[in-house]
Motif scaffolding. Structure first.
Motif, mmCIF file in Angstrom:
data_model
loop_
_atom_site.group_PDB
_atom_site.id
_atom_site.type_symbol
_atom_site.label_atom_id
_atom_site.label_comp_id
_atom_site.label_asym_id
_atom_site.label_seq_id
_atom_site.Cartn_x
_atom_site.Cartn_y
_atom_site.Cartn_z
ATOM 1 N N GLU A 109 15.334 79.184 -4.121
ATOM 2 C CA GLU A 109 14.524 77.995 -4.408
ATOM 3 C C GLU A 109 15.272 77.021 -5.320
ATOM 4 O O GLU A 109 15.148 75.792 -5.165
ATOM 5 C CB GLU A 109 13.177 78.400 -5.039
ATOM 6 C CG GLU A 109 13.286 79.151 -6.368
ATOM 7 C CD GLU A 109 13.475 80.653 -6.190
ATOM 8 O OE1 GLU A 109 13.367 81.376 -7.181
ATOM 9 O OE2 GLU A 109 13.700 81.088 -5.023
ATOM 10 N N GLU A 110 16.083 77.553 -6.237
ATOM 11 C CA GLU A 110 16.870 76.674 -7.095
ATOM 12 C C GLU A 110 17.993 76.002 -6.299
ATOM 13 O O GLU A 110 18.308 74.831 -6.512
ATOM 14 C CB GLU A 110 17.448 77.468 -8.274
ATOM 15 C CG GLU A 110 16.422 77.966 -9.263
ATOM 16 C CD GLU A 110 15.729 76.832 -10.001
ATOM 17 O OE1 GLU A 110 16.219 75.677 -9.951
ATOM 18 O OE2 GLU A 110 14.668 77.063 -10.624
ATOM 19 N N ARG A 136 23.480 78.485 1.045
ATOM 20 C CA ARG A 136 22.143 78.535 1.668
ATOM 21 C C ARG A 136 22.196 79.221 3.020
ATOM 22 O O ARG A 136 21.343 80.041 3.359
ATOM 23 C CB ARG A 136 21.584 77.124 1.824
ATOM 24 C CG ARG A 136 21.188 76.464 0.506
ATOM 25 C CD ARG A 136 20.882 75.001 0.719
ATOM 26 N NE ARG A 136 19.778 74.806 1.630
ATOM 27 C CZ ARG A 136 19.603 73.717 2.384
ATOM 28 N NH1 ARG A 136 20.490 72.758 2.322
ATOM 29 N NH2 ARG A 136 18.570 73.610 3.172
ATOM 30 N N GLU A 174 17.876 75.261 -3.182
ATOM 31 C CA GLU A 174 17.240 74.237 -2.352
ATOM 32 C C GLU A 174 16.943 72.996 -3.182
ATOM 33 O O GLU A 174 17.167 71.859 -2.752
ATOM 34 C CB GLU A 174 15.963 74.792 -1.741
ATOM 35 C CG GLU A 174 15.251 73.832 -0.793
ATOM 36 C CD GLU A 174 16.038 73.604 0.477
ATOM 37 O OE1 GLU A 174 15.909 72.510 1.063
ATOM 38 O OE2 GLU A 174 16.808 74.508 0.873
ATOM 39 N N ALA A 175 16.457 73.195 -4.407
ATOM 40 C CA ALA A 175 16.130 72.061 -5.272
ATOM 41 C C ALA A 175 17.385 71.281 -5.651
ATOM 42 O O ALA A 175 17.402 70.039 -5.640
ATOM 43 C CB ALA A 175 15.408 72.553 -6.526
#
Length: 627
Positions: free
Chosen positions: A565-566, A623, A568-569
Motif C-alpha cells: 500500500e505504501e 509492484r 502504491e501511494a
C-alpha cells in the motif's frame, strides 16, 4: 475478254463454273489475280466465287482453271482482263493542270519572296544599327556582371573556407573540454562504488557529454555532405557482435523509460560482411535512439533479415539485408513525412524536439544513399512508426573467437611492463591518459610540448607515444617527423591524440609517421583497442560489465521494499509529479520503518537527483514482483 471498272468499282466478285456435270460436286478450281495474288488459290465446287476489295487502279488479269471428278485439270483454263481506272484527281489531264498551277504558284511565291527579302534587308540594316548600339551597352553591363560574379565567387570561396576553418576550430575547442569531462567521468566511474549515488551523476555527465559530442559530429558530417566528402570505408565485420553492441548501447535508454527493446534476427544471416562499421552503426543508433525518444509506452524493436537466398547467387557471395526499426510511439503525421529527412527539421511533440538538432535522419539518409539504398518510413499517428532500409553487402569469412554480448574492459596485459609517453600541453589531458593507463600496468612518462616529447622519446625510448598535435614550442607533427628521422625509433608506435579531427588533420598525422589517429574526447575502450592492435598486447580481462550491472541490481534486490500500500501511494505521488509530498512521505516512513530504511534511502537519493523515471521504474518493478 476484258472489262473496265471505275475507281468506285474496285470491290467486285468473279463467279466461275466448269462444264462437267458427271459429278459436279467433285469438281475442283484454282484461281489467281495477276498483279495481286502471289500464288494460285484452290477451292471446291461449293465456293465458286473470287472476291476482291480495295484494289488500286491498274491492269489485272484474272486466271481460273478447273479439274473434273477424276482430278484431271484443264491447265489451259480461261482468263479475264480487268482494268480499274484511276480517279479523276489522278488522271493525266488533272496532273498536267496541277503541275501548271503549281509552277505558277511557285513563280508567284518566288517573286513575292524576292520583294520580301529586299524589304527585310532594309529592315535588317536599320535593326543592325540599333542592335549594335544595344550590344555595345550590353557588353558594358556584361563586363560589370562578370566582375560582380567573380567577386561573388571569391567571396563564396572565402566564406566556404571561413566556414571550414570555423567548424574545425569549433570542433577543436569543444572537443578539448569534452575530453576532460568525459575522461574524468570514465575515471571516476571506475573508482566509484557500485551502490554510490555518485555513479548516477557520473552516468548523467557522460551521457550529456556523449550527446554534445554527437551534435558536434553531426554538424561536421553535414559540412562533409554539403562538400560531397563523405566516403565509406568497408572492412570485415562480425555481424552478430556488431548488432548486439548496438542493442546493448540503446538498452539503457529504453530501460530508463521502462520500455521493452527487442532484437529479432531472422536466419539465415551471414556471420561476416564487408561494411563501414562506423557509418552503419551511426544509422542504426540514430533510428533506434529516435524510436526510444518518441516512445512513452510499449517498446522498440530491431529486425534484421536476409532477403536473398544464400544458395541462389553467382559471382562473389553477397547478402541483401533489411534493417527495420519499429516502435509503438507517437507516430508521424502524413504532412510531416515529406520533410522528415531535411536538415534541421524536427517532427513530433515540442518537448521532444529540444533533445536534438534535427540532423540525425538527414545524415543517416545520406549514408544509406552512399550504400545504394534509401531509408523508407511508414507511420500512423498514435500507433507508432517503422523505418527500414535494404543494403547488399559482400559476405566474408571471419574467424571469430568467443563473442559476448557485453564488452569486457581489460584489467592488465600479459608480458613485460611497457612504457608509454603521453604528450599534451594541457596538464589535465595528460592526467586523464595517465589515469586510464596506469591501472593497466603501463609505465607512464609525460611531456608538455613537442620538444620535450622528442627529448624524452630519444632518451627513454618508449614502446608507444600518445601525441597531441597542437602544442607550443614544437607542434606534434614536427615532433613526430623529428622522431621518425631517427633510425632507432622506427618501431616505436605513435598514436596521434587530437581534438582536430578533420580529414586533413588525419592525413597530415599519417604522412608525418603516425601509426593511428585517436580523436578527442578519448574513450578508454577505443584507446585500449588501438594500443592492443598496434602493440600486439594480450589483454587480461575482468568481469564483463553485464556481471557488474547484475551485481548492482542484486544489491537493489537485497533491499527490503515497503509494504504494497505504501508502494502504491508513493507511485501515485511520483506519477502525479508531487515530488515534495513524495519526499515528505519518505521522510515519515524512514522514522517508522527500520527494516525498509535502506530502500527508502535509495529512493531519497534518486529524488534528490530528480531521477523521476528511475524512481517510477524501480517502484513499478517492485509492484509487479509483489503481484
Amino acid at each position: 475478254d476484258r472489262i473496265v471498272l471505275s475507281h468506285g468499282q474496285s470491290d467486285f466478285s468473279v463467279a466461275f463454273a466448269a462444264l462437267n456435270y458427271r459429278a459436279p460436286d467433285r469438281n475442283r478450281y484454282a484461281y489467281r489475280l495477276e498483279g495481286f495474288d502471289a500464288d494460285w488459290i484452290f477451292t471446291d465446287s461449293s465456293h465458286r466465287r473470287a472476291s476482291y476489295s480495295g484494289l488500286k487502279e491498274g491492269t489485272y488479269r484474272f486466271l481460273v482453271k478447273a479439274s473434273n471428278n477424276d482430278g484431271l485439270w484443264n491447265e489451259e483454263g480461261t482468263a479475264l482482263g480487268i482494268v480499274i481506272a484511276p480517279p479523276w484527281w489522278r488522271s493525266v489531264w488533272f496532273n498536267g493542270l496541277a503541275a501548271m498551277m503549281t509552277a505558277g504558284l511557285l513563280f508567284a511565291a518566288y517573286r513575292w519572296r524576292i520583294a520580301s527579302m529586299k524589304k527585310r534587308n532594309r529592315d535588317l540594316e536599320t535593326l543592325v544599327s540599333l542592335r549594335t548600339r544595344e550590344i555595345a551597352e550590353s557588353l558594358d553591363h556584361l563586363a560589370q556582371a562578370r566582375n560582380q560574379a567573380e567577386a561573388a565567387r571569391q567571396q563564396a570561396e572565402k566564406a566556404s573556407k571561413t566556414k571550414s576553418i570555423f567548424l574545425a576550430n569549433m570542433s577543436h575547442e569543444l572537443r578539448t573540454p569534452l575530453n576532460s569531462i568525459l575522461g574524468y567521468a570514465q575515471i571516476l566511474r571506475g573508482r566509484a562504488a557500485s551502490d554510490d549515488s555518485l555513479v548516477d551523476g557520473l552516468a548523467a555527465i557522460r551521457q550529456s557529454g556523449d550527446h554534445l559530442l554527437t551534435l558536434i559530429n553531426d554538424i561536421l558530417d553535414i559540412a562533409k555532405i554539403e562538400a560531397g566528402k563523405i566516403d565509406l570505408f568497408p572492412a570485415p565485420t562480425y555481424l552478430p557482435g556488431f548488432i548486439d553492441g548496438i542493442v546493448n548501447l540503446i538498452k539503457n535508454r529504453a530501460e530508463a523509460k521502462d520500455l521493452s527493446l527487442t532484437y529479432e534476427p531472422r536466419p539465415p544471416l551471414p556471420s561476416g560482411v564487408m561494411v563501414d562499421e562506423k557509418r552503419l552503426r551511426q544509422v542504426l543508433v540514430n533510428l533506434l535512439g529516435n524510436a526510444v525518444k518518441f516512445t512513452e509506452r510499449g517498446g522498440v524493436g530491431l529486425i534484421v533479415e536476409r532477403l536473398d537466398s544464400p544458395d541462389q547467387r553467382t559471382g562473389p557471395p553477397t547478402a541483401t539485408l533489411r534493417f527495420t526499426v519499429e516502435d509503438t510511439g507517437i507516430g508521424i503525421p502524413p504532412l510531416e513525412l515529406e520533410g522528415l529527412f531535411r536538415p534541421f527539421v524536427q517532427v513530433g511533440h515540442a518537448d521532444k524536439q529540444i533533445e536534438g538538432a534535427g540532423l540525425g535522419l538527414t545524415i543517416s539518409q545520406q549514408i544509406v544513399t552512399l550504400m545504394d539504398s534509401r531509408i523508407r518510413v511508414k507511420s500512423e499517428p498514435g500507433k507508432g512508426s517503422a523505418f527500414w532500409f535494404e543494403v547488399t553487402l559482400p559476405v566474408v569469412e571471419i574467424a571469430v573467437e568467443e563473442q559476448t554480448a557485453q564488452r569486457r574492459m581489460p584489467t592488465g596485459y600479459e608480458g613485460p611492463r611497457r612504457k608509454v609517453l603521453v604528450v599534451d600541453d594541457k596538464r589535465y589531458h595528460r592526467f586523464i591518459l595517465e589515469a586510464m593507463l596506469a591501472p593497466l600496468g603501463f609505465e607512464i612518462s609525460t611531456a608538455n610540448d613537442g620538444q620535450q616529447a622528442v627529448d624524452k622519446a630519444l632518451a627513454e625510448r618508449p614502446d608507444v607515444i600518445l601525441m597531441d598535435l597542437v602544442m607550443p614550442v614544437k607542434t606534434g607533427l614536427e615532433a613526430i617527423q623529428e622522431i621518425r628521422r631517427n633510425a632507432d625509433m622506427d618501431d616505436v608506435i605513435i598514436i596521434a591524440v587530437s581534438a582536430s579531427v578533420m580529414e586533413i588533420d588525419r592525413a597530415k598525422s599519417q604522412v608525418a609517421g603516425c601509426n593511428a589517429f585517436l580523436p578527442k574526447p578519448v574513450r578508454i575502450e577505443d584507446l585500449t583497442v588501438l594500443m592492443g592492435k598496434h602493440m600486439g598486447l594480450n589483454w587480461i580481462y575482468g568481469k564483463p560489465e553485464q556481471e557488474t550491472d547484475s551485481a548492482e541490481k542484486a544489491s537493489v534486490k537485497q533491499l527490503v521494499p515497503l509494504p504494497p500500500e505504501e508502494m502504491e501511494a508513493l507511485h501515485e505521488l511520483i506519477k502525479a509529479g508531487k515530488l515534495r509530498q513524495f519526499r515528505d512521505r519518505l521522510a515519515a516512513l524512514e522514522e517508522t520503518d527500520e527494516q525498509s530504511r535502506p530502500f527508502i534511502q535509495r529512493l531519497q537519493s534518486m529524488a534528490r537527483g530528480y531521477e523521476i523515471k528511475r524512481i517510477m521504474t524501480l517502484l513499478q518493478r517492485e509492484r509487479e514482483e509483489k503481484q
